[in-house]
Design an enzyme around this catalytic site. Structure first.
Site, PDB file in Angstrom:
ATOM      1  N   ASP A  72     -11.952  -5.287   8.070  1.00 37.03           N
ATOM      2  CA  ASP A  72     -11.816  -5.662   6.676  1.00 37.03           C
ATOM      3  C   ASP A  72     -12.211  -4.421   5.875  1.00 37.03           C
ATOM      4  O   ASP A  72     -13.382  -4.032   5.869  1.00 37.03           O
ATOM      5  CB  ASP A  72     -12.749  -6.845   6.388  1.00 37.03           C
ATOM      6  CG  ASP A  72     -12.730  -7.237   4.919  1.00 37.03           C
ATOM      7  OD1 ASP A  72     -12.169  -6.469   4.097  1.00 37.03           O
ATOM      8  OD2 ASP A  72     -13.284  -8.298   4.600  1.00 37.03           O
ATOM      9  N   LYS A 102       2.594   4.565  -3.875  1.00 34.61           N
ATOM     10  CA  LYS A 102       2.814   3.900  -5.145  1.00 34.61           C
ATOM     11  C   LYS A 102       2.785   2.382  -4.955  1.00 34.61           C
ATOM     12  O   LYS A 102       2.970   1.949  -3.824  1.00 34.61           O
ATOM     13  CB  LYS A 102       4.123   4.361  -5.772  1.00 34.61           C
ATOM     14  CG  LYS A 102       5.376   3.832  -5.044  1.00 34.61           C
ATOM     15  CD  LYS A 102       6.627   4.261  -5.713  1.00 34.61           C
ATOM     16  CE  LYS A 102       7.154   3.228  -6.659  1.00 34.61           C
ATOM     17  NZ  LYS A 102       7.855   2.103  -6.010  1.00 34.61           N
ATOM     18  N   HIS A 149       8.559   8.858  -2.532  1.00 38.93           N
ATOM     19  CA  HIS A 149       9.409   9.212  -1.388  1.00 38.93           C
ATOM     20  C   HIS A 149      10.741   9.832  -1.816  1.00 38.93           C
ATOM     21  O   HIS A 149      11.401  10.491  -1.018  1.00 38.93           O
ATOM     22  CB  HIS A 149       9.600   8.026  -0.432  1.00 38.93           C
ATOM     23  CG  HIS A 149      10.587   6.995  -0.889  1.00 38.93           C
ATOM     24  ND1 HIS A 149      10.283   6.049  -1.813  1.00 38.93           N
ATOM     25  CD2 HIS A 149      11.871   6.756  -0.536  1.00 38.93           C
ATOM     26  CE1 HIS A 149      11.339   5.268  -2.009  1.00 38.93           C
ATOM     27  NE2 HIS A 149      12.322   5.680  -1.248  1.00 38.93           N
ATOM     28  N   GLU A 158      20.805  -0.154  -6.664  1.00 42.15           N
ATOM     29  CA  GLU A 158      20.603  -0.773  -5.348  1.00 42.15           C
ATOM     30  C   GLU A 158      21.467  -2.024  -5.244  1.00 42.15           C
ATOM     31  O   GLU A 158      21.644  -2.724  -6.248  1.00 42.15           O
ATOM     32  CB  GLU A 158      19.147  -1.181  -5.182  1.00 42.15           C
ATOM     33  CG  GLU A 158      18.187  -0.015  -5.185  1.00 42.15           C
ATOM     34  CD  GLU A 158      16.778  -0.487  -4.883  1.00 42.15           C
ATOM     35  OE1 GLU A 158      16.437  -0.553  -3.695  1.00 42.15           O
ATOM     36  OE2 GLU A 158      16.047  -0.823  -5.818  1.00 42.15           O
ATOM     37  N   HIS A 209      10.371   7.321  -9.511  1.00 44.14           N
ATOM     38  CA  HIS A 209      11.543   7.961  -8.910  1.00 44.14           C
ATOM     39  C   HIS A 209      12.492   8.582  -9.955  1.00 44.14           C
ATOM     40  O   HIS A 209      12.908   9.730  -9.820  1.00 44.14           O
ATOM     41  CB  HIS A 209      12.341   6.967  -8.070  1.00 44.14           C
ATOM     42  CG  HIS A 209      11.529   6.262  -7.012  1.00 44.14           C
ATOM     43  ND1 HIS A 209      10.515   6.883  -6.316  1.00 44.14           N
ATOM     44  CD2 HIS A 209      11.579   4.999  -6.523  1.00 44.14           C
ATOM     45  CE1 HIS A 209       9.994   6.024  -5.447  1.00 44.14           C
ATOM     46  NE2 HIS A 209      10.611   4.887  -5.559  1.00 44.14           N
TER      47      HIS A 209
HETATM   48  C1  BG6 Z   1      10.729   1.777  -3.672  1.00 44.71           C
HETATM   49  C2  BG6 Z   1      10.775   0.555  -4.537  1.00 44.71           C
HETATM   50  O1  BG6 Z   1       9.822   2.708  -4.190  1.00 44.71           O
HETATM   51  O2  BG6 Z   1      12.018   2.370  -3.616  1.00 44.71           O
HETATM   52  C3  BG6 Z   1      11.802  -0.422  -4.024  1.00 44.71           C
HETATM   53  O3  BG6 Z   1       9.494  -0.066  -4.566  1.00 44.71           O
HETATM   54  C4  BG6 Z   1      13.139   0.233  -3.850  1.00 44.71           C
HETATM   55  O4  BG6 Z   1      11.909  -1.544  -4.898  1.00 44.71           O
HETATM   56  C5  BG6 Z   1      13.018   1.529  -3.053  1.00 44.71           C
HETATM   57  O5  BG6 Z   1      13.994  -0.664  -3.171  1.00 44.71           O
HETATM   58  C6  BG6 Z   1      14.330   2.311  -3.045  1.00 44.71           C
HETATM   59  O6  BG6 Z   1      14.224   3.376  -2.153  1.00 44.71           O
HETATM   60  P1  BG6 Z   1      15.505   3.970  -1.388  1.00 44.71           P
HETATM   61  O7  BG6 Z   1      14.958   5.104  -0.608  1.00 44.71           O
HETATM   62  O8  BG6 Z   1      16.057   2.850  -0.572  1.00 44.71           O
HETATM   63  O9  BG6 Z   1      16.465   4.379  -2.473  1.00 44.71           O
END
Ligand code: BG6
Length: 491
Positions: free
Chosen positions: A97, A151, A181, A219, A243
């Site tokens: 924990d 994040k 990322h 997306e 992003h």
């Molecule tokens: C994440 C978000 O940071 O990025 C998600 O929390 C999103 O909601 C994702 O789906 C998209 O990442 P990628 O690499 O699939 O474009």
């Protein structure tokens, strides 16, 4: 403990601890990325990986869990029985924990003295402080340790500052890797090369030669099983604050003096600080919030956001944002910057479109009325760059038609492309901070985003419905049309 060598690389012995180690991110991204790094010999020889979680897995049970849950996220052609077995030998699950100081003894016992340590915090951010404090109390942090912060880093400026302050009590800024990322994507890194490794674009990369910039991260997926997280977050915090603004920074920044982390991050920070703050009137006019309603996705019926599992009745969380931004500096004066992101859109597509200025005057009476030159940088799902030019249609007369100069990066390079998380994890291990966010960048992004979110509240701006499987609410096209532009939506 092991210290860094001159190149920033960690020596041979490494303990990598993943808090939230049996969670969604670990299963879908981190463990598959670490397997790939292992397969390609990119982990220090003596690396131990410690996924940490509350579930009372025995070692066998955890390995079974990994075999069942993680393997589906590894590309079948990269799966190698022998490499997989040697990867599993690196995994040492720790059941604890994280909020209980006493539990850290188990973690300490799993990590031999002398190895470098990386702590990946893939938990809810409200646990970050407790984890750092407890690591410090257990004497598990030294100057060679690194911490990776996943994040969302805060919900607003104040909470982001609080997290930074708290983590900053235990780790120096040079030890903190705030991950976005998108900065690990090959294509995003390539954007820097397109801009600063070529000469032809730079002279034109400014007002008045650029008419507008559009950045789309669309997306096709819906909220999926993340209702609990997503409904309290929304597209602005989930995607735009991090992003999309990071992509904008790379598109708009001045040439950094080098690839040194601070040289790059200083330039990105300047972009964020130059974003024109939005007034309430700007928010009302220049932003669009949307929420998907029932429709279709990839040929199948798709329910609306409000019908998704565990979404509270009448939720007004936005699943779509588009907006017009401005950057107050010489390079970008009067160039509208359009950002757009959403779930359940027509397709998965991340793309940056640079629309160059209109002809001052045309001598071709039959010229089509459409943008003349556009640079389209497709980041995903495929990676290519297209420069749209006008050409003469064969035949008598002088009819013009747009054609593209195509840079197909996927066929130009046959080398393996590492996933964003794999690349970024290797950067963490080697101590390379260039593709991670510095504290001031994160806070500058919140400083710009927060008044928009507050503005929506003040204006009682409900999200506009859009049909799942489309490009978002009509108001988003209207936003563009007012500036004489249109979103690029053709294939
Ligand atoms: C994440 C978000 O940071 O990025 C998600 O929390 C999103 O909601 C994702 O789906 C998209 O990442 P990628 O690499 O699939 O474009």
């Amino acid at each position: 403990m092991t210290s860094l060598n001159a190149s920033g690389a960690v020596a041979d012995s490494l303990d990598l601890v993943i808090f939230g180690g049996a969670g969604d991110l670990s299963v879908r991204k981190l463990l598959p990325a670490l397997y790939m790094a292992h397969l390609h010999g990119n982990l220090p020889v003596d690396t131990r990986i410690h996924p940490v979680g509350r579930q009372p897995f025995s070692r066998e049970a955890f390995l079974g869990f990994v075999a069942e849950k993680v393997v589906p996220f590894i590309e079948p052609k990269a799966f190698d029985e022998k490499a997989w077995d040697s990867f599993l030998a690196r995994l040492h699950y720790v059941s604890m924990d994280v909020s209980r100081p006493g539990d850290y003894a188990a973690l300490a016992a799993a990590m031999p003295p002398g190895a470098a340590r990386v702590y990946y915090l893939a938990t809810a951010p409200n646990l970050f402080t407790a984890i750092c404090a407890n690591l410090a109390a257990a004497n598990l942090i030294d100057e060679a340790s690194r911490v990776v912060l996943e994040k969302p880093l805060g919900h607003d400026l104040a909470s982001a500052r609080a997290i930074n302050d708290e983590v900053g009590q235990y780790f120096a800024e040079s030890q903190i890797f705030r991950i976005d990322h998108y900065l690990g994507k090959e294509t995003v890194q390539n954007l820097m090369v397109l801009r600063f490794g070529n000469t032809i674009f730079e002279p034109l990369w400014r007002s008045p030669y650029i008419k507008s910039v559009q950045i789309t991260v669309a997306e096709a997926v819906g909220v999926g099983s993340r209702a609990g997280f997503y409904d309290g977050t929304g597209a602005m915090r989930d995607m735009v604050q991090n992003h999309l603004l990071q992509l904008l920074c790379i598109v708009a920044m001045e040439p950094p003096v080098s690839l040194d982390p601070d040289a790059v991050r200083d330039e990105k920070l300047k972009v964020l600080r130059s974003l024109r703050p939005m007034t309430l009137a700007d928010v009302a006019r220049d932003t669009v919030r949307g929420q998907y309603a029932a429709g279709a996705s990839a040929g199948d019926a798709a329910v609306g956001y409000l019908q998704e599992a565990n979404i509270p009745e009448g939720s007004t969380t936005e699943t779509f944002v588009s907006l017009k931004a401005h950057i107050n500096n010489w390079r970008w004066a009067n160039v509208p910057i359009f950002l757009r992101t959403g779930k359940r859109m027509a397709e998965r597509r991340s793309e940056i479109v640079i629309e160059f200025a209109d002809l001052p005057y045309t001598i071709f009476p039959d010229a089509p009325r459409q943008p003349v030159n556009r640079l389209m940088i497709r980041l995903q799902p495929e990676e290519h760059v297209q420069l749209q030019m006008m050409a003469k249609e064969p035949g008598s007369g002088m009819r013009l038609r747009p054609v593209s100069l195509n840079l197909d990066l996927e066929s130009a390079f046959t080398e393996r492309r590492a996933e964003a998380y794999e690349r970024l994890l290797i950067d963490v291990i080697r101590g390379r901070l260039t593709h991670f966010m510095r504290r001031d960048e994160l806070e500058a992004a919140w400083t710009w985003v927060e008044p928009i979110i507050n503005g929506w509240q003040t204006l009682n701006e409900k999200p506009k419905a859009y049909t799942a499987g489309t490009w978002g609410p009509a108001a988003s096209s209207a936003l563009m049309a007012r500036e004489g532009s249109a979103w690029v939506e053709e294939a």
